[in-house]
Scaffold this active site. Structure first.
Site, mmCIF file in Angstrom:
data_model
loop_
_atom_site.group_PDB
_atom_site.id
_atom_site.type_symbol
_atom_site.label_atom_id
_atom_site.label_comp_id
_atom_site.label_asym_id
_atom_site.label_seq_id
_atom_site.Cartn_x
_atom_site.Cartn_y
_atom_site.Cartn_z
ATOM 1 N N GLU A 39 0.819 -1.215 0.000
ATOM 2 C CA GLU A 39 0.000 0.000 0.000
ATOM 3 C C GLU A 39 0.853 1.265 0.000
ATOM 4 O O GLU A 39 0.498 2.256 -0.630
ATOM 5 C CB GLU A 39 -0.977 0.001 1.190
ATOM 6 N N LEU A 82 11.554 4.695 -7.732
ATOM 7 C CA LEU A 82 10.107 4.578 -7.493
ATOM 8 C C LEU A 82 9.486 5.954 -7.233
ATOM 9 O O LEU A 82 8.277 6.130 -7.355
ATOM 10 C CB LEU A 82 9.865 3.641 -6.296
ATOM 11 N N TYR A 118 -6.931 6.829 2.766
ATOM 12 C CA TYR A 118 -6.946 5.780 1.748
ATOM 13 C C TYR A 118 -6.104 4.573 2.195
ATOM 14 O O TYR A 118 -6.572 3.425 2.203
ATOM 15 C CB TYR A 118 -6.420 6.343 0.408
ATOM 16 N N ASP A 136 -10.300 5.338 -4.040
ATOM 17 C CA ASP A 136 -9.248 5.972 -4.840
ATOM 18 C C ASP A 136 -9.875 6.432 -6.161
ATOM 19 O O ASP A 136 -11.107 6.398 -6.319
ATOM 20 C CB ASP A 136 -8.082 4.993 -5.079
ATOM 21 N N CYS A 201 -18.815 -6.168 -18.285
ATOM 22 C CA CYS A 201 -18.859 -5.741 -16.883
ATOM 23 C C CYS A 201 -19.925 -6.521 -16.106
ATOM 24 O O CYS A 201 -21.078 -6.619 -16.555
ATOM 25 C CB CYS A 201 -19.147 -4.250 -16.815
#
Ligand code: SF4
Length: 336
Positions: A39, A82, A118, A136, A201
Protein backbone atom coordinates in the site's frame (compact mmCIF):
# COMPACT_ATOMS: atom_id res chain seq x y z
CA UNK A 1 -30.05 1.72 -4.40
CA UNK A 2 -32.33 -0.54 -2.36
CA UNK A 3 -31.07 -3.37 -0.14
CA UNK A 4 -31.82 -6.07 -2.71
CA UNK A 5 -29.88 -4.26 -5.43
CA UNK A 6 -26.99 -3.64 -3.04
CA UNK A 7 -26.86 -7.36 -2.27
CA UNK A 8 -26.82 -8.18 -6.00
CA UNK A 9 -24.06 -5.60 -6.53
CA UNK A 10 -21.84 -7.19 -3.85
CA UNK A 11 -22.47 -10.72 -5.04
CA UNK A 12 -21.67 -10.00 -8.69
CA UNK A 13 -18.63 -7.90 -7.86
CA UNK A 14 -17.11 -10.48 -5.51
CA UNK A 15 -17.80 -13.33 -7.91
CA UNK A 16 -16.15 -11.39 -10.73
CA UNK A 17 -13.15 -10.65 -8.48
CA UNK A 18 -12.72 -14.29 -7.47
CA UNK A 19 -12.54 -15.21 -11.16
CA UNK A 20 -10.52 -12.26 -12.49
CA UNK A 21 -8.22 -10.93 -9.77
CA UNK A 22 -4.68 -10.44 -11.03
CA UNK A 23 -2.01 -12.60 -9.48
CA UNK A 24 0.07 -10.08 -7.54
CA UNK A 25 2.96 -10.87 -5.17
CA UNK A 26 1.27 -9.23 -2.18
CA UNK A 27 -1.82 -11.37 -2.74
CA UNK A 28 0.19 -14.60 -2.47
CA UNK A 29 0.34 -15.78 1.14
CA UNK A 30 -0.93 -12.37 2.27
CA UNK A 31 0.29 -10.86 5.52
CA UNK A 32 -0.07 -7.56 7.32
CA UNK A 33 3.53 -6.68 6.42
CA UNK A 34 3.00 -7.39 2.71
CA UNK A 35 -0.19 -5.33 2.74
CA UNK A 36 1.54 -2.38 4.40
CA UNK A 37 4.53 -2.46 2.02
CA UNK A 38 2.35 -2.79 -1.08
CA UNK A 39 0.00 0.00 0.00
CA UNK A 40 2.89 2.41 0.61
CA UNK A 41 4.40 1.54 -2.76
CA UNK A 42 1.09 1.81 -4.58
CA UNK A 43 0.53 5.39 -3.40
CA UNK A 44 0.99 7.42 -6.63
CA UNK A 45 2.51 4.45 -8.50
CA UNK A 46 1.10 1.89 -10.92
CA UNK A 47 0.87 -1.81 -10.10
CA UNK A 48 3.20 -2.95 -12.90
CA UNK A 49 5.92 -0.54 -11.73
CA UNK A 50 5.57 -1.63 -8.12
CA UNK A 51 5.86 -5.42 -8.65
CA UNK A 52 9.69 -5.70 -9.12
CA UNK A 53 10.30 -3.20 -6.31
CA UNK A 54 8.00 -5.15 -4.00
CA UNK A 55 9.79 -8.43 -4.76
CA UNK A 56 13.24 -6.93 -4.15
CA UNK A 57 12.00 -5.26 -0.96
CA UNK A 58 10.69 -8.53 0.47
CA UNK A 59 14.01 -10.21 -0.28
CA UNK A 60 15.98 -7.54 1.62
CA UNK A 61 13.45 -6.68 4.32
CA UNK A 62 11.17 -9.69 4.85
CA UNK A 63 9.40 -8.30 7.94
CA UNK A 64 8.85 -5.25 10.14
CA UNK A 65 11.86 -6.18 12.32
CA UNK A 66 14.41 -6.27 9.51
CA UNK A 67 13.07 -3.03 8.03
CA UNK A 68 13.06 -1.24 11.39
CA UNK A 69 16.80 -1.76 11.96
CA UNK A 70 17.96 -1.21 8.37
CA UNK A 71 20.33 1.64 7.44
CA UNK A 72 18.16 4.38 5.95
CA UNK A 73 20.63 4.61 3.01
CA UNK A 74 19.87 0.99 2.12
CA UNK A 75 16.15 1.69 2.42
CA UNK A 76 16.38 4.66 0.05
CA UNK A 77 18.68 2.78 -2.35
CA UNK A 78 16.11 0.01 -2.68
CA UNK A 79 13.41 2.61 -3.37
CA UNK A 80 15.55 4.33 -6.02
CA UNK A 81 13.50 5.04 -9.15
CA UNK A 82 10.11 4.58 -7.49
CA UNK A 83 9.85 8.30 -6.67
CA UNK A 84 8.20 10.13 -3.78
CA UNK A 85 11.01 9.04 -1.46
CA UNK A 86 9.29 10.25 1.70
CA UNK A 87 7.22 7.06 1.35
CA UNK A 88 10.33 4.93 1.92
CA UNK A 89 11.26 6.85 5.05
CA UNK A 90 7.67 6.76 6.32
CA UNK A 91 7.50 3.02 5.68
CA UNK A 92 10.57 2.48 7.81
CA UNK A 93 9.12 4.78 10.51
CA UNK A 94 5.93 2.71 10.31
CA UNK A 95 7.91 -0.49 11.00
CA UNK A 96 9.79 1.09 13.93
CA UNK A 97 6.62 2.44 15.52
CA UNK A 98 4.52 -0.65 14.78
CA UNK A 99 6.96 -2.95 16.60
CA UNK A 100 6.62 -0.90 19.79
CA UNK A 101 2.94 -0.12 19.48
CA UNK A 102 1.06 -2.24 16.93
CA UNK A 103 -1.92 -0.65 15.16
CA UNK A 104 -5.12 -2.62 15.52
CA UNK A 105 -7.63 -0.65 13.48
CA UNK A 106 -8.29 2.17 11.02
CA UNK A 107 -8.04 4.94 13.62
CA UNK A 108 -4.73 3.59 15.00
CA UNK A 109 -3.31 3.50 11.47
CA UNK A 110 -4.16 7.14 10.86
CA UNK A 111 -1.67 8.07 13.61
CA UNK A 112 1.25 6.73 11.54
CA UNK A 113 3.19 9.23 9.44
CA UNK A 114 2.44 8.94 5.75
CA UNK A 115 -0.79 7.01 6.31
CA UNK A 116 -3.85 8.89 5.07
CA UNK A 117 -7.46 7.76 4.95
CA UNK A 118 -6.95 5.78 1.75
CA UNK A 119 -3.96 3.75 2.97
CA UNK A 120 -5.46 3.26 6.45
CA UNK A 121 -8.71 1.97 4.94
CA UNK A 122 -6.86 -0.38 2.59
CA UNK A 123 -4.71 -1.88 5.38
CA UNK A 124 -7.57 -2.01 7.91
CA UNK A 125 -10.00 -3.71 5.53
CA UNK A 126 -7.52 -6.17 3.98
CA UNK A 127 -5.43 -7.07 7.04
CA UNK A 128 -7.87 -6.41 9.94
CA UNK A 129 -11.13 -7.15 8.02
CA UNK A 130 -12.50 -3.83 9.20
CA UNK A 131 -15.63 -2.52 7.53
CA UNK A 132 -14.22 0.66 5.99
CA UNK A 133 -14.32 1.56 2.30
CA UNK A 134 -11.25 2.41 0.24
CA UNK A 135 -11.89 5.20 -2.23
CA UNK A 136 -9.25 5.97 -4.84
CA UNK A 137 -9.57 7.33 -8.36
CA UNK A 138 -10.72 3.93 -9.66
CA UNK A 139 -13.49 3.65 -7.08
CA UNK A 140 -14.60 7.24 -7.72
CA UNK A 141 -14.94 6.41 -11.41
CA UNK A 142 -16.85 3.15 -10.86
CA UNK A 143 -19.32 4.65 -8.39
CA UNK A 144 -19.78 7.89 -10.32
CA UNK A 145 -20.87 5.72 -13.26
CA UNK A 146 -22.94 3.25 -11.24
CA UNK A 147 -24.91 6.16 -9.72
CA UNK A 148 -24.66 8.35 -12.85
CA UNK A 149 -23.21 11.24 -10.84
CA UNK A 150 -23.07 14.26 -13.15
CA UNK A 151 -21.43 16.59 -10.63
CA UNK A 152 -18.55 18.70 -11.95
CA UNK A 153 -15.98 17.92 -9.24
CA UNK A 154 -13.50 20.70 -8.43
CA UNK A 155 -10.82 18.16 -7.45
CA UNK A 156 -10.11 14.47 -6.89
CA UNK A 157 -10.23 15.02 -3.11
CA UNK A 158 -13.67 16.54 -3.44
CA UNK A 159 -14.87 13.58 -5.52
CA UNK A 160 -13.46 11.13 -2.95
CA UNK A 161 -15.33 12.97 -0.19
CA UNK A 162 -18.55 12.84 -2.17
CA UNK A 163 -18.28 9.15 -3.10
CA UNK A 164 -17.01 7.76 0.25
CA UNK A 165 -20.47 7.56 1.92
CA UNK A 166 -21.78 5.60 -1.11
CA UNK A 167 -18.83 3.20 -0.91
CA UNK A 168 -19.30 2.72 2.85
CA UNK A 169 -22.96 1.91 2.29
CA UNK A 170 -22.18 -0.65 -0.38
CA UNK A 171 -19.21 -2.39 1.27
CA UNK A 172 -19.63 -6.09 2.00
CA UNK A 173 -19.42 -6.39 5.79
CA UNK A 174 -18.42 -10.06 5.54
CA UNK A 175 -15.58 -9.45 3.05
CA UNK A 176 -14.54 -5.79 3.30
CA UNK A 177 -10.98 -6.36 2.07
CA UNK A 178 -12.06 -8.37 -0.97
CA UNK A 179 -14.82 -5.86 -1.70
CA UNK A 180 -12.36 -2.95 -1.68
CA UNK A 181 -9.83 -4.79 -3.80
CA UNK A 182 -12.58 -5.84 -6.19
CA UNK A 183 -13.79 -2.25 -6.64
CA UNK A 184 -10.27 -1.04 -7.42
CA UNK A 185 -9.62 -4.01 -9.69
CA UNK A 186 -12.83 -3.41 -11.63
CA UNK A 187 -11.82 0.23 -12.09
CA UNK A 188 -8.34 -0.78 -13.25
CA UNK A 189 -9.36 -3.59 -15.62
CA UNK A 190 -12.96 -3.03 -16.80
CA UNK A 191 -14.35 0.36 -15.82
CA UNK A 192 -11.33 2.17 -17.20
CA UNK A 193 -11.12 5.90 -17.81
CA UNK A 194 -11.06 5.48 -21.57
CA UNK A 195 -12.87 2.73 -23.45
CA UNK A 196 -14.50 0.97 -20.49
CA UNK A 197 -15.43 -2.63 -21.28
CA UNK A 198 -19.09 -2.28 -20.35
CA UNK A 199 -20.21 -5.33 -22.31
CA UNK A 200 -17.97 -7.51 -20.11
CA UNK A 201 -18.86 -5.74 -16.88
CA UNK A 202 -20.55 -7.80 -14.16
CA UNK A 203 -22.41 -4.67 -13.01
CA UNK A 204 -23.76 -3.40 -16.32
CA UNK A 205 -27.41 -4.16 -15.40
CA UNK A 206 -27.00 -2.09 -12.25
CA UNK A 207 -25.06 0.76 -13.82
CA UNK A 208 -27.15 3.88 -14.35
CA UNK A 209 -24.61 5.59 -16.60
CA UNK A 210 -24.49 2.51 -18.86
CA UNK A 211 -28.28 2.37 -18.99
CA UNK A 212 -28.52 6.11 -19.71
CA UNK A 213 -25.64 6.21 -22.21
CA UNK A 214 -23.68 8.74 -20.13
CA UNK A 215 -20.62 6.66 -19.24
CA UNK A 216 -18.23 9.12 -20.90
CA UNK A 217 -19.67 11.98 -18.80
CA UNK A 218 -19.03 10.41 -15.38
CA UNK A 219 -17.09 11.54 -13.48
CA UNK A 220 -16.28 15.05 -14.65
CA UNK A 221 -13.61 17.31 -13.18
CA UNK A 222 -12.86 20.99 -13.56
CA UNK A 223 -9.71 21.13 -15.68
CA UNK A 224 -6.87 22.66 -13.69
CA UNK A 225 -4.31 24.73 -15.50
CA UNK A 226 -0.85 23.17 -15.32
CA UNK A 227 1.75 25.27 -13.56
CA UNK A 228 5.25 25.68 -14.97
CA UNK A 229 8.44 25.98 -12.97
CA UNK A 230 12.02 26.58 -14.17
CA UNK A 231 14.99 25.34 -12.12
CA UNK A 232 18.70 25.66 -12.76
CA UNK A 233 21.21 23.05 -11.66
CA UNK A 234 24.96 22.86 -11.52
CA UNK A 235 27.16 20.35 -13.33
CA UNK A 236 30.53 20.61 -11.72
CA UNK A 237 33.32 18.07 -11.94
CA UNK A 238 36.55 18.56 -9.97
CA UNK A 239 39.45 16.13 -10.18
CA UNK A 240 37.24 13.40 -11.61
CA UNK A 241 34.52 13.88 -8.97
CA UNK A 242 30.96 15.11 -9.47
CA UNK A 243 29.42 17.56 -7.03
CA UNK A 244 26.08 16.46 -5.56
CA UNK A 245 23.93 17.69 -2.71
CA UNK A 246 21.63 15.73 -0.43
CA UNK A 247 18.00 15.85 -1.45
CA UNK A 248 15.72 17.47 1.11
CA UNK A 249 13.33 14.54 0.85
CA UNK A 250 15.95 11.83 1.28
CA UNK A 251 17.46 13.18 4.49
CA UNK A 252 20.47 11.69 6.29
CA UNK A 253 22.49 11.99 3.05
CA UNK A 254 20.55 9.02 1.71
CA UNK A 255 19.44 10.50 -1.63
CA UNK A 256 21.49 12.79 -3.83
CA UNK A 257 20.88 15.21 -6.67
CA UNK A 258 22.63 17.81 -8.81
CA UNK A 259 22.89 21.03 -6.76
CA UNK A 260 20.11 23.49 -7.41
CA UNK A 261 21.18 26.98 -8.47
CA UNK A 262 18.64 29.18 -6.73
CA UNK A 263 18.99 32.87 -7.74
CA UNK A 264 21.08 33.48 -4.57
CA UNK A 265 23.39 30.55 -5.28
CA UNK A 266 23.64 31.32 -8.99
CA UNK A 267 24.91 34.82 -8.16
CA UNK A 268 28.25 33.25 -7.03
CA UNK A 269 28.81 31.59 -10.41
CA UNK A 270 29.31 32.48 -14.02
CA UNK A 271 27.09 30.10 -15.95
CA UNK A 272 29.30 29.06 -18.86
CA UNK A 273 27.17 26.71 -20.87
CA UNK A 274 23.72 25.16 -20.86
CA UNK A 275 24.49 21.44 -21.11
CA UNK A 276 21.12 19.76 -20.79
CA UNK A 277 17.43 20.48 -20.36
CA UNK A 278 15.40 17.92 -18.39
CA UNK A 279 11.67 17.85 -17.83
CA UNK A 280 9.55 16.22 -15.18
CA UNK A 281 6.05 16.52 -13.79
CA UNK A 282 4.98 16.49 -10.18
CA UNK A 283 1.23 16.77 -9.59
CA UNK A 284 -0.04 19.64 -11.71
CA UNK A 285 3.38 21.28 -12.11
CA UNK A 286 5.76 20.75 -15.03
CA UNK A 287 9.38 21.40 -14.11
CA UNK A 288 11.94 22.40 -16.70
CA UNK A 289 15.41 21.86 -15.26
CA UNK A 290 18.39 23.46 -16.97
CA UNK A 291 21.78 21.99 -16.12
CA UNK A 292 24.75 24.35 -16.50
CA UNK A 293 28.51 24.08 -16.52
CA UNK A 294 29.80 27.03 -14.51
CA UNK A 295 32.92 28.83 -13.33
CA UNK A 296 33.24 29.74 -9.67
CA UNK A 297 35.14 32.57 -8.05
CA UNK A 298 38.39 31.77 -6.20
CA UNK A 299 36.59 31.45 -2.87
CA UNK A 300 34.04 28.67 -2.92
CA UNK A 301 30.62 29.80 -1.66
CA UNK A 302 29.60 28.58 1.81
CA UNK A 303 26.67 26.54 0.58
CA UNK A 304 29.02 24.15 -1.23
CA UNK A 305 29.89 22.77 2.22
CA UNK A 306 26.53 20.98 2.19
CA UNK A 307 27.61 19.18 -0.97
CA UNK A 308 29.87 16.18 -1.52
CA UNK A 309 32.15 15.21 -4.41
CA UNK A 310 31.66 11.65 -5.64
CA UNK A 311 34.18 9.91 -7.92
CA UNK A 312 32.54 9.59 -11.33
CA UNK A 313 33.29 5.86 -11.39
CA UNK A 314 31.18 5.41 -8.20
CA UNK A 315 28.21 7.58 -9.14
CA UNK A 316 26.17 4.51 -10.12
CA UNK A 317 26.51 3.16 -6.57
CA UNK A 318 24.83 6.06 -4.80
CA UNK A 319 21.10 6.73 -4.55
CA UNK A 320 19.87 9.33 -6.99
CA UNK A 321 16.30 10.34 -7.62
CA UNK A 322 14.94 8.92 -10.91
CA UNK A 323 15.20 12.08 -13.07
CA UNK A 324 18.68 12.97 -11.72
CA UNK A 325 19.91 9.47 -12.48
CA UNK A 326 18.71 9.79 -16.08
CA UNK A 327 20.15 13.27 -16.54
CA UNK A 328 23.54 12.33 -15.07
CA UNK A 329 23.75 9.22 -17.26
CA UNK A 330 22.91 11.34 -20.32
CA UNK A 331 25.51 13.97 -19.41
CA UNK A 332 28.22 11.41 -18.73
CA UNK A 333 27.71 10.04 -22.23
CA UNK A 334 28.28 13.48 -23.74
CA UNK A 335 31.74 14.80 -24.32
CA UNK A 336 32.22 18.48 -23.59
S1 SF4 B 1 -21.17 -0.89 -17.03
FE1 SF4 B 1 -19.45 0.23 -17.83
S2 SF4 B 1 -19.51 2.20 -16.83
FE2 SF4 B 1 -20.84 0.85 -15.67
S3 SF4 B 1 -19.53 0.06 -14.04
FE3 SF4 B 1 -19.45 -1.39 -15.72
S4 SF4 B 1 -17.66 -0.77 -16.97
FE4 SF4 B 1 -18.21 0.92 -15.61
Amino acid sequence: MDAKTQAAFRKRLLRWFSQNARILPWREEPSLYKTVVSEFMLQQTQVKTVIPYFNRWLECFPDFESLSIADVRDVIKLWEGLGYYSRAKNLQLFAQKFIKNPAKNFLDLLKFKGVGAYTAAAIASIAFHENVAVVDGNVVRVLARIFNLRTLFPSKDNAVKCVTPLANELIDAQHPGDFNEAMMELGALVCTKNNPKCENCPLKDLCEAFQQGTVDKCPQFIQLERKKCLKKRLWWIKEGCLLLEPSRIGGANALWELPELTPERAACFVLDKLLFVGKRSIGTTTFTEEIYAASVPNTEPMWLKQCTYFPLKDVHKISLSGPHKRWIQALLKKSF
